[in-house]
Design a protein around this motif. Structure first.
Motif, mmCIF file in Angstrom:
data_model
loop_
_atom_site.group_PDB
_atom_site.id
_atom_site.type_symbol
_atom_site.label_atom_id
_atom_site.label_comp_id
_atom_site.label_asym_id
_atom_site.label_seq_id
_atom_site.Cartn_x
_atom_site.Cartn_y
_atom_site.Cartn_z
ATOM 1 N N PHE A 416 -21.293 -22.352 2.565
ATOM 2 C CA PHE A 416 -20.538 -21.158 2.888
ATOM 3 C C PHE A 416 -20.888 -21.062 4.862
ATOM 4 C CE2 PHE A 416 -20.394 -17.115 4.086
ATOM 5 C CZ PHE A 416 -19.199 -16.446 2.953
ATOM 6 N N LEU A 417 -19.798 -21.235 5.367
ATOM 7 C CA LEU A 417 -20.221 -20.702 6.644
ATOM 8 C C LEU A 417 -20.697 -19.436 6.933
ATOM 9 C CD1 LEU A 417 -17.366 -23.793 7.997
ATOM 10 C CD2 LEU A 417 -20.387 -24.109 7.116
ATOM 11 N N SER A 418 -21.499 -18.751 7.554
ATOM 12 C CA SER A 418 -22.477 -17.728 8.255
ATOM 13 C C SER A 418 -22.738 -18.353 9.451
ATOM 14 C CB SER A 418 -22.948 -17.439 7.310
ATOM 15 O OG SER A 418 -23.387 -16.316 7.746
ATOM 16 N N GLY A 419 -23.468 -17.076 10.101
ATOM 17 C CA GLY A 419 -24.005 -17.898 11.280
ATOM 18 C C GLY A 419 -24.931 -16.207 11.393
ATOM 19 N N ASP A 420 -26.352 -17.091 12.398
ATOM 20 C CA ASP A 420 -27.818 -16.529 12.107
ATOM 21 C C ASP A 420 -27.655 -14.959 13.025
ATOM 22 O OD1 ASP A 420 -29.739 -18.182 11.145
ATOM 23 O OD2 ASP A 420 -30.096 -19.135 13.870
ATOM 24 N N LEU A 421 -26.759 -14.284 13.552
ATOM 25 C CA LEU A 421 -26.784 -13.180 13.880
ATOM 26 C C LEU A 421 -25.912 -12.025 12.894
ATOM 27 C CD1 LEU A 421 -25.670 -13.077 17.746
ATOM 28 C CD2 LEU A 421 -27.729 -11.907 16.325
ATOM 29 N N LEU A 422 -24.596 -13.322 12.154
ATOM 30 C CA LEU A 422 -24.234 -12.334 11.078
ATOM 31 C C LEU A 422 -24.922 -11.930 9.942
ATOM 32 C CD1 LEU A 422 -21.105 -14.738 10.981
ATOM 33 C CD2 LEU A 422 -21.349 -12.160 11.669
ATOM 34 N N GLU A 423 -26.450 -12.537 9.413
ATOM 35 C CA GLU A 423 -26.768 -12.495 8.514
ATOM 36 C C GLU A 423 -27.782 -12.058 8.540
ATOM 37 O OE1 GLU A 423 -26.763 -13.822 5.500
ATOM 38 O OE2 GLU A 423 -24.389 -14.469 6.157
ATOM 39 N N HIS A 424 -29.247 -11.339 8.028
ATOM 40 C CA HIS A 424 -29.884 -10.292 7.836
ATOM 41 C C HIS A 424 -31.296 -10.809 8.187
ATOM 42 C CE1 HIS A 424 -33.154 -7.724 6.922
ATOM 43 N NE2 HIS A 424 -32.585 -7.370 6.772
ATOM 44 N N PRO A 425 -31.735 -10.506 10.082
ATOM 45 C CA PRO A 425 -32.858 -11.491 10.116
ATOM 46 C C PRO A 425 -34.217 -11.943 9.584
ATOM 47 C CG PRO A 425 -32.736 -9.773 11.730
ATOM 48 C CD PRO A 425 -31.753 -9.988 10.243
ATOM 49 N N TYR A 426 -34.048 -11.502 8.271
ATOM 50 C CA TYR A 426 -35.526 -12.075 7.465
ATOM 51 C C TYR A 426 -34.818 -11.946 5.405
ATOM 52 C CZ TYR A 426 -39.245 -11.184 10.516
ATOM 53 O OH TYR A 426 -40.222 -11.487 11.034
ATOM 54 N N ARG A 427 -33.616 -12.958 5.578
ATOM 55 C CA ARG A 427 -32.574 -12.734 4.687
ATOM 56 C C ARG A 427 -33.408 -14.218 4.084
ATOM 57 N NH1 ARG A 427 -30.304 -17.653 4.184
ATOM 58 N NH2 ARG A 427 -28.576 -17.038 2.597
ATOM 59 N N THR A 428 -34.396 -14.678 4.220
ATOM 60 C CA THR A 428 -34.988 -15.584 3.504
ATOM 61 C C THR A 428 -35.970 -14.835 2.645
ATOM 62 O OG1 THR A 428 -36.562 -16.125 5.029
ATOM 63 C CG2 THR A 428 -34.397 -17.668 4.930
ATOM 64 N N GLN A 429 -37.395 -13.492 2.733
ATOM 65 C CA GLN A 429 -38.128 -12.991 2.582
ATOM 66 C C GLN A 429 -37.208 -11.404 1.092
ATOM 67 O OE1 GLN A 429 -40.708 -11.580 5.316
ATOM 68 N NE2 GLN A 429 -40.719 -12.947 6.679
ATOM 69 N N LEU A 430 -35.828 -11.241 1.879
ATOM 70 C CA LEU A 430 -34.813 -10.418 0.399
ATOM 71 C C LEU A 430 -35.326 -11.225 -1.027
ATOM 72 C CD1 LEU A 430 -31.361 -9.936 2.265
ATOM 73 C CD2 LEU A 430 -33.727 -8.718 2.822
ATOM 74 N N LYS A 431 -34.642 -10.132 -0.840
ATOM 75 C CA LYS A 431 -35.346 -10.246 -3.196
ATOM 76 C C LYS A 431 -34.758 -11.362 -3.980
ATOM 77 C CE LYS A 431 -36.119 -5.768 -4.644
ATOM 78 N NZ LYS A 431 -35.048 -4.513 -5.317
ATOM 79 N N ALA A 432 -33.380 -12.357 -3.140
ATOM 80 C CA ALA A 432 -32.132 -12.882 -3.890
ATOM 81 C C ALA A 432 -31.774 -14.006 -2.824
ATOM 82 C CB ALA A 432 -32.027 -12.853 -5.444
ATOM 83 N N ASP A 433 -31.146 -15.400 -2.758
ATOM 84 C CA ASP A 433 -30.523 -15.307 -2.086
ATOM 85 C C ASP A 433 -28.474 -14.576 -2.577
ATOM 86 O OD1 ASP A 433 -28.837 -16.778 -0.437
ATOM 87 O OD2 ASP A 433 -29.511 -19.004 -0.942
ATOM 88 N N HIS A 434 -28.141 -14.488 -1.158
ATOM 89 C CA HIS A 434 -26.811 -13.920 -1.572
ATOM 90 C C HIS A 434 -25.829 -14.583 -2.366
ATOM 91 C CE1 HIS A 434 -24.034 -11.071 -1.564
ATOM 92 N NE2 HIS A 434 -23.221 -11.458 -0.345
ATOM 93 N N TYR A 435 -25.901 -15.793 -1.725
ATOM 94 C CA TYR A 435 -25.740 -17.210 -1.827
ATOM 95 C C TYR A 435 -25.551 -17.641 -2.814
ATOM 96 C CZ TYR A 435 -24.326 -15.314 2.839
ATOM 97 O OH TYR A 435 -23.490 -14.760 3.980
ATOM 98 N N THR A 436 -24.456 -18.420 -3.960
ATOM 99 C CA THR A 436 -24.699 -19.502 -4.540
ATOM 100 C C THR A 436 -23.910 -21.274 -3.929
ATOM 101 O OG1 THR A 436 -21.699 -19.308 -5.248
ATOM 102 C CG2 THR A 436 -23.504 -18.224 -7.132
ATOM 103 N N GLU A 437 -23.638 -20.466 -2.795
ATOM 104 C CA GLU A 437 -23.518 -22.163 -1.894
ATOM 105 C C GLU A 437 -24.495 -22.451 -1.295
ATOM 106 O OE1 GLU A 437 -20.001 -19.365 -2.597
ATOM 107 O OE2 GLU A 437 -21.208 -19.220 -1.876
ATOM 108 N N GLN A 438 -24.507 -23.463 -1.034
ATOM 109 C CA GLN A 438 -25.856 -24.212 0.384
ATOM 110 C C GLN A 438 -24.899 -23.098 1.869
ATOM 111 O OE1 GLN A 438 -28.795 -25.339 0.740
ATOM 112 N NE2 GLN A 438 -28.218 -24.525 2.677
#
Length: 738
Positions: A416-438
């Motif tokens: 899944f293609l996204s971007g640093d600015l498009l994602e939450h700055p601390y997305r890796t610390q959220l409860k669960a990953d939003h994506y089923t893709e890499q």
């Protein structure tokens, strides 16, 4: 006719259409061939030709009420099949159902669809209405009558189950389960929708595995039909063979609600994996390791979408990329549905562009024949055809991009293609990953539109649907702008106006007596009415409390909320430019818009956005941050991005009331917005991803040379990186992560 029907059923639509045309010429007084022709044209995405064929049929059989003089041989001898008492009325019921399907596919004439379906139900016996009820359920769901839709789908399920048509029964039940309110009545209903939707999906998974009874379900799956009859339901696994035709519309509207989607998407994918046969996960023959592959000088990359024509945003997202990378990759464009790809794609790919309409068989044959190295889906949730193609493997690398910014839940999507600015700055610390893709995070702004866009002409009456008026949208807005008003424009799909956004609109109305809210009406009047009622209720609660007396009135505030029929983005830009200092664009949350943001920036018009946790609510802020990333005064750089609802309202009010500040913001947008269009850094990120994913050996320096990435682009890229650091610092200081 039997031969043509057999060929049609086998999926050879164009061959069948040739035979139907021969029959029409040879037997001009056999009307029913027109019904089959219409179905073939519709499969090919030829809605106009399909409608013409249906009109010919009803002309020949005496009209939908059978009151005319028929020219069809059988009808002339034995009476119109559209008569209530005709022994041939099944023909008319099927024809009315098909005519309604054409209008439902076109999506612009709900009144006609209602007329045809009501007439079919009026004349048909119950056992004739299995398909009619399913189409009727789809229609009612589209226009916003969810209770009626649930009842119709359930009736369709029961009739098909009793007839032993398990595939049609399964499809009807799934469609009942996928019903999502287009316009929620309240925040409470939004939360209840999440709970009920999940429960229905789990009940169908149970039915797929074990079967059950109508009374054993834990969800509201069968609540729409009150019956004392206990219905035994067999195991539904491996019953759904024609999944695209059966399901029609995926559950995309669920994602407007703003929830975390990973687990739900996986459960929906599990449901379809159980209901459909193994062919759902078909693998293209060229991927078989025993087969010899073609040797090509460039890797072949397919791009598939249902929204790739004209000024459709999904196509515009990759148009500059295809143009910039055409010397590195062999691009192929595949358009499904009724949209025709823009001429820009023909130029950029040397004519390597295909349109397959709604014919899934033809689309699959094309994808197999192309022997792709990579297949990029610009969206997966907007149409059933694309959604179910996503389960199949047509290339070694399959990619989903942010055209429809939600994860798929499907295991055959690799990235899944996204971007640093498009994602939450601390997305890796959220409860669960939003994506089923890499997920792949591009540097910089990650999305870019071409600054020059070709806008196709639009039939205003058809686009507006029920909201059509003799007074155009532009005339209404222009009159308002001349009356010393402040226009707050939110020209988004009405489904994006969630209850959480209502308080923004109400606060603006209460704080600014000159404020007028401009919203986009739905094509369906019932949906617009639902939103209007919800806003009225919010106003009532804010002004009068929950136990208001009759003397408390919200009318003066409601009169400043305007619902304008749909118009194209180039017309909106022209209006916003003409309206001068009186307008500001509002981006809704939790689902905002990238194309509407770029339209506002292109017009030099200020806008306000409130970035959310997930990608779907961060597209607008990404473009604004990228635009203001370099040498911008602090008050200007944060003019348009809020961190709370109250700050959102304050920023919107200031942009209309503080003329000096607004002029500075507008000047800054006009000066800096060109940098977010045709952004070479976005093309470079695409090039780096594709070369690595496809194991193509080429250095970054070579890529930069091929796409014309220069010093100015490199300079801008460094400021974008700094913006990401600042963004992370801001969130670290101000936000407590959940």
């Amino acid at each position: 006719m039997d031969l043509a029907t057999c060929i049609h059923t086998a999926g050879h639509i164009r061959v069948a259409l040739e035979i139907y045309s021969f029959i029409e010429e040879s037997f001009p007084f056999d009307a029913y061939v027109q019904v089959n022709k219409a179905a073939a044209h519709l499969t090919l995405g030829e809605v106009g030709l399909a409608r013409d064929s249906m009109r010919k049929y009803f002309d020949q059989v005496g009209g939908i009420d059978g009151s005319g003089i028929p020219t069809d041989t059988v009808a002339a001898q034995k009476g119109s099949p559209c008569s209530n008492t005709s022994v041939y009325k099944l023909d008319c019921v099927n024809a009315l159902n098909n005519f309604a399907a054409i209008e439902l596919t076109d999506g612009k004439n709900s009144t006609a669809a209602t007329t045809y379906l009501h007439r079919a139900i009026e004349i048909g016996d119950e056992d004739m209405l299995n398909k009619v009820y399913v189409n009727y359920g789809g229609h009612l769901s589209t226009i916003g009558n969810d209770d009626g839709a649930a009842e119709a789908f359930t009736k369709g399920f029961i009739i098909n189950l009793k007839r032993g048509n398990f595939e049609a029964a399964t499809a009807a039940l799934v469609r009942r389960a996928l019903i999502i309110p287009k316009v929620a009545e309240s925040s409470e209903q939004v939360e209840q929708t999440r709970i009920s939707f999940t429960a229905r999906i789990r009940d169908i998974i149970k039915l797929a595995n074990d079967g059950g009874t109508t009374s054993s379900m834990r969800s509201d799956l069968f609540n729409a039909v009150s019956t004392t009859e206990e219905i035994l339901i067999p195991k539904l696994s491996n019953t759904l063979y024609d999944w695209t035709t059966g399901i029609q519309v995926p559950h995309f509207h669920y994602h407007y609600l703003g929830f975390h989607d990973n687990s739900l998407q996986k459960e929906v994918a599990e449901m379809f994996t159980l209901l459909c046969p193994d062919e759902l996960y078909e693998i293209s023959p060229h991927l078989n390791p025993t087969n010899q592959r073609q040797t090509r000088p460039k890797k072949r990359v397919g791009i598939i979408s249902s929204l790739i024509g004209g000024d459709e945003p999904h196509g515009l997202l990759v148009q500059p990329v295809v143009r910039d990378l055409k010397n590195i990759f062999d691009f192929v464009i595949i358009s499904v549905g009724s949209k025709q790809p823009s001429q820009e794609f023909f130029k950029a790919t040397d004519g390597n562009v295909f349109s397959t309409g709604y014919d899934e068989t033809e689309t699959k044959q094309l994808l197999h024949s192309l022997e792709l190295d990579c297949l990029i889906y610009l969206e997966a949730m907007n149409t059933a055809q694309l959604y179910f193609l996503g389960y199949q493997r047509f290339a070694e690398v399959q990619v989903l991009v942010m055209g429809a910014p939600v994860t798929s839940g499907i295991k055959t999507f690799d990235y899944f293609l996204s971007g640093d600015l498009l994602e939450h700055p601390y997305r890796t610390q959220l409860k669960a990953d939003h994506y089923t893709e890499q997920v792949v995070l591009f540097d910089g702004q990650a999305i870019s539109f071409p600054d020059s866009q070709h806008h196709l002409p639009q039939d205003s009456a058809l686009a507006a649907g029920d909201a059509y008026s003799n007074v155009t949208s532009l005339e209404q807005m222009t009159l308002l702008a001349k009356q010393d008003t402040h226009l707050f424009v939110c020209f988004q799909n009405i489904a994006k106006i969630q209850p959480s956004f209502d308080h923004v609109l109400v606060d603006i109305l209460l704080a600014d007596p000159k404020a007028h809210i401009i919203l986009q009406a739905s094509r369906h009047a019932a949906q617009t009415s639902s939103l209007s009622n919800r806003l009225e209720k919010t106003l009532q609660e804010r002004l009068c409390g929950y136990n208001a007396s009759q003397e408390c009135s919200t009318q003066s505030f409601q009169s400043r909320i305007h619902y304008i029929a749909r118009i194209k983005s180039d017309q909106i830009i022209e209006f916003l430019q003409r309206s001068g200092t009186s307008s500001v664009v509002l981006q809704p949350f939790p689902f905002d818009g990238s194309k509407t943001t770029s339209d506002a920036l292109n017009a030099g018009v200020p806008l306000v956005t409130f970035p959310q946790t997930h990608l779907r609510g961060r597209m607008s802020s990404t473009l604004i941050r990228a635009m203001f990333s370099e040498n911008t005064p602090d008050d200007i750089s944060m003019c348009c991005i809020a961190n709370s609802v109250s700050e959102y309202v304050s920023k919107a009010l200031r942009l209309t009331s503080d003329l000096q500040f607004r002029n500075r913001v507008s000047a800054a947008i006009q000066q800096r917005s060109p940098r977010v269009f045709n952004n070479k850094s976005v093309s470079l990120e695409w090039a780096k991803f594709l070369t690595r994913a496809l194991e193509q050996r080429i250095s970054n320096q070579e890529l930069e040379y091929e796409i014309g990435f220069g010093d100015a682009d490199r300079h801008y890229q460094s400021f974008s990186a700094k913006a990401i650091e600042n963004d992370q610092h801001r969130w670290r200081e101000s936000v407590m992560l959940e």
